[in-house]
Design a protein around this motif. Structure first.
Motif, mmCIF file in Angstrom:
data_model
loop_
_atom_site.group_PDB
_atom_site.id
_atom_site.type_symbol
_atom_site.label_atom_id
_atom_site.label_comp_id
_atom_site.label_asym_id
_atom_site.label_seq_id
_atom_site.Cartn_x
_atom_site.Cartn_y
_atom_site.Cartn_z
ATOM 1 N N PHE A 22 15.195 4.643 -9.376
ATOM 2 C CA PHE A 22 14.748 5.523 -10.371
ATOM 3 C C PHE A 22 13.214 4.893 -10.813
ATOM 4 O O PHE A 22 12.299 5.573 -10.786
ATOM 5 N N PHE A 23 13.133 3.539 -10.981
ATOM 6 C CA PHE A 23 11.794 3.016 -11.312
ATOM 7 C C PHE A 23 11.035 2.661 -10.203
ATOM 8 O O PHE A 23 9.614 2.707 -10.484
ATOM 9 N N PHE A 24 11.384 2.370 -9.146
ATOM 10 C CA PHE A 24 10.454 1.877 -8.041
ATOM 11 C C PHE A 24 10.944 2.627 -6.537
ATOM 12 O O PHE A 24 10.446 2.261 -5.579
ATOM 13 N N GLY A 25 11.419 3.957 -6.857
ATOM 14 C CA GLY A 25 11.640 4.952 -5.713
ATOM 15 C C GLY A 25 10.752 4.842 -4.586
ATOM 16 O O GLY A 25 11.103 4.626 -3.404
ATOM 17 N N THR A 26 9.599 5.380 -4.748
ATOM 18 C CA THR A 26 8.764 5.743 -3.676
ATOM 19 C C THR A 26 8.221 4.588 -3.230
ATOM 20 O O THR A 26 7.626 4.688 -1.948
ATOM 21 N N PHE A 27 8.295 3.301 -3.583
ATOM 22 C CA PHE A 27 8.065 2.144 -2.941
ATOM 23 C C PHE A 27 8.841 1.590 -1.992
ATOM 24 O O PHE A 27 8.415 0.582 -1.529
ATOM 25 N N GLY A 28 10.120 2.059 -1.995
ATOM 26 C CA GLY A 28 10.971 1.471 -1.068
ATOM 27 C C GLY A 28 11.786 0.161 -1.583
ATOM 28 O O GLY A 28 12.644 -0.287 -0.764
ATOM 29 N N ILE A 29 11.575 -0.280 -2.688
ATOM 30 C CA ILE A 29 12.327 -1.592 -3.176
ATOM 31 C C ILE A 29 13.820 -1.468 -3.018
ATOM 32 O O ILE A 29 14.488 -2.306 -2.783
ATOM 33 N N TYR A 30 14.466 0.068 -3.548
ATOM 34 C CA TYR A 30 15.763 0.029 -3.319
ATOM 35 C C TYR A 30 16.253 -0.131 -1.869
ATOM 36 O O TYR A 30 17.276 -0.791 -1.711
ATOM 37 N N ARG A 31 15.472 0.352 -1.216
ATOM 38 C CA ARG A 31 15.922 0.426 0.297
ATOM 39 C C ARG A 31 15.776 -1.267 0.883
ATOM 40 O O ARG A 31 16.636 -1.723 1.549
ATOM 41 N N MET A 32 14.860 -1.880 0.420
ATOM 42 C CA MET A 32 14.862 -3.480 0.769
ATOM 43 C C MET A 32 15.861 -4.246 0.058
ATOM 44 O O MET A 32 16.597 -4.991 0.593
#
Length: 87
Positions: A22-32
């Motif tokens: 939700f908060f860092f979605g487009t930065f791909g942090i959740y995928r990392m």
């Protein structure tokens, strides 16, 4: 190839994943966080490229693609077996 069942690994929290999404979605942090570092870095690079090319209207199309990717990942997170086992 990954399936929906292994998108959120056994040692990862669904709540933390959703917050990062939700908060860092487009930065791909959740995928990392999920261990998918390559695609996380790709999302980060595409986001930066979209910001840089937004003036030329190219960035709008990149953001649209990232938004679709972001929503598909939300569905995959919510369909993970760990989500079904939450109290």
């Amino acid at each position: 190839m990954e399936t929906n069942s292994d998108f959120v690994g056994s040692n990862r929290s669904v709540v933390v994943t959703l917050l990062l999404w939700f908060f860092f979605g487009t930065f791909g942090i959740y995928r990392m966080y999920l261990g998918k570092v390559g695609t996380g870095i790709l999302m980060l690079i595409l986001t930066l490229l979209a910001f840089l090319t937004f003036v030329f209207f190219i960035g709008i199309f990149i953001f649209l693609g990232l938004f679709i990717w972001w929503i598909i990942d939300l569905v995959r997170i919510l369909k993970s077996p760990k989500m079904a086992n939450m109290p």
